[in-house]
Design a protein around this motif. Structure first.
Motif, PDB file in Angstrom:
ATOM      1  N   LEU A  42      24.079  67.359  20.350  1.00  0.00           N
ATOM      2  CA  LEU A  42      24.033  66.253  18.483  1.00  0.00           C
ATOM      3  C   LEU A  42      22.415  66.388  18.513  1.00  0.00           C
ATOM      4  O   LEU A  42      22.384  66.973  19.292  1.00  0.00           O
ATOM      5  CB  LEU A  42      24.225  64.696  18.926  1.00  0.00           C
ATOM      6  CG  LEU A  42      23.600  63.393  18.260  1.00  0.00           C
ATOM      7  CD1 LEU A  42      24.800  63.865  16.484  1.00  0.00           C
ATOM      8  CD2 LEU A  42      24.000  62.313  19.204  1.00  0.00           C
ATOM      9  N   ASP A  43      21.865  66.371  17.058  1.00  0.00           N
ATOM     10  CA  ASP A  43      20.681  66.446  16.678  1.00  0.00           C
ATOM     11  C   ASP A  43      19.544  65.490  17.845  1.00  0.00           C
ATOM     12  O   ASP A  43      20.435  64.400  17.571  1.00  0.00           O
ATOM     13  CB  ASP A  43      20.355  65.798  15.500  1.00  0.00           C
ATOM     14  CG  ASP A  43      18.712  66.715  15.292  1.00  0.00           C
ATOM     15  OD1 ASP A  43      18.035  65.492  15.145  1.00  0.00           O
ATOM     16  OD2 ASP A  43      18.931  67.291  14.288  1.00  0.00           O
ATOM     17  N   PRO A  44      18.623  65.986  18.568  1.00  0.00           N
ATOM     18  CA  PRO A  44      17.820  64.777  19.542  1.00  0.00           C
ATOM     19  C   PRO A  44      17.342  63.779  18.597  1.00  0.00           C
ATOM     20  O   PRO A  44      17.339  62.821  19.154  1.00  0.00           O
ATOM     21  CB  PRO A  44      16.914  65.763  19.629  1.00  0.00           C
ATOM     22  CG  PRO A  44      17.349  67.630  20.149  1.00  0.00           C
ATOM     23  CD  PRO A  44      18.621  67.303  18.021  1.00  0.00           C
ATOM     24  N   ARG A  45      17.157  64.079  17.552  1.00  0.00           N
ATOM     25  CA  ARG A  45      16.370  62.423  16.608  1.00  0.00           C
ATOM     26  C   ARG A  45      17.123  61.844  16.452  1.00  0.00           C
ATOM     27  O   ARG A  45      16.971  60.702  16.711  1.00  0.00           O
ATOM     28  CB  ARG A  45      15.511  63.229  15.250  1.00  0.00           C
ATOM     29  CG  ARG A  45      14.571  64.005  14.925  1.00  0.00           C
ATOM     30  CD  ARG A  45      13.929  64.544  13.804  1.00  0.00           C
ATOM     31  NE  ARG A  45      15.208  65.618  13.889  1.00  0.00           N
ATOM     32  CZ  ARG A  45      15.300  66.090  12.376  1.00  0.00           C
ATOM     33  NH1 ARG A  45      14.058  66.132  11.480  1.00  0.00           N
ATOM     34  NH2 ARG A  45      15.540  66.554  12.282  1.00  0.00           N
ATOM     35  N   GLU A  46      18.821  62.145  16.179  1.00  0.00           N
ATOM     36  CA  GLU A  46      19.959  61.340  15.751  1.00  0.00           C
ATOM     37  C   GLU A  46      20.312  60.308  17.709  1.00  0.00           C
ATOM     38  O   GLU A  46      20.593  59.271  17.819  1.00  0.00           O
ATOM     39  CB  GLU A  46      21.311  61.597  15.515  1.00  0.00           C
ATOM     40  CG  GLU A  46      22.230  60.693  15.269  1.00  0.00           C
ATOM     41  CD  GLU A  46      23.617  61.251  14.126  1.00  0.00           C
ATOM     42  OE1 GLU A  46      25.045  60.522  14.078  1.00  0.00           O
ATOM     43  OE2 GLU A  46      23.429  62.504  14.298  1.00  0.00           O
TER      44      GLU A  46
END
Length: 204
Positions: free
Chosen positions: A51-55
């Motif tokens: 998963l994208d770190p920001r999400e």
């Protein structure tokens, strides 16, 4: 051991088996497809490790912002089966996991087997009563900060005084009212969660 000393707002763990997490602390478990450990405490959400770190951070912040008692475990010790059933029903209605026992003889073993977020004891029971059980619990460093709520049908001020002297955090008189009971429980759990937070540095 570190998590016993400082209760974080949220824990992000990598792998199919998460670390031991205090009850009530949200957990974001990064997984490659395997499920979380069945013995893990806290509110758990399993996410894909790619998963994208920001999400991921947005989800973690959202979970940390959630308050309340959902997912927390409470151990209730009372020699009255009707009282145990009442508290179980009230707690489970709020999303809590409620464990019960009719004796405090094995209180330390009960706590060590599965540390709860809060301990509720009847102040006056045959054998080891709630006051004596509280003294036992407070002698163990691991449970020095465990929230303890004592309840009693007695209106005797000496019983209340003995409860606080033994180390209880709060005292409630029976018969308990659901709204008041959960207000007290919620307050104690939140106070414990935030007790270990470091103080914010001054801008001066």
């Amino acid at each position: 051991q570190v998590l016993d000393q400082y209760l974080p707002e949220v824990v992000i763990a990598l792998g199919p088996v998460a670390p031991l997490v205090p009850e009530g602390v949200p957990v974001v478990l990064l997984s490659d497809g395997e499920g979380p450990s069945a013995s893990m405490g806290g509110r758990v959400r399993v996410l894909d490790a790619s998963l994208d770190p920001r999400e991921l951070l947005q989800i973690a912040e959202s979970m940390a912002a959630q308050t309340g008692m959902a997912g927390a475990t409470m151990l209730v010790v009372d020699d009255d089966p009707a009282m145990l059933q009442l508290v179980r029903s009230i707690g489970e209605a709020e999303g809590m996991f409620v464990r019960t026992a009719q004796s405090a003889e094995r209180i330390i073993e009960e706590l060590e087997e599965a540390p709860p977020a809060l301990l509720l004891l009847d102040a006056q029971m045959p054998g080891v009563d709630g006051v004596a059980a509280t003294r036992r619990v407070r002698k163990h460093k691991r449970f020095a900060d465990l929230p303890i709520l004592l309840v009693s049908a007695s209106l005797d001020a000496q019983v209340r005084a003995a409860a606080f002297a033994a180390g209880a955090d709060d005292f409630l008189t029976k018969p308990v009212v659901a709204v008041e009971l959960m207000r007290r429980i919620g307050r104690l759990i939140e106070l414990r969660r935030h007790a270990g937070k470091p103080a914010k540095k001054s801008d001066e």
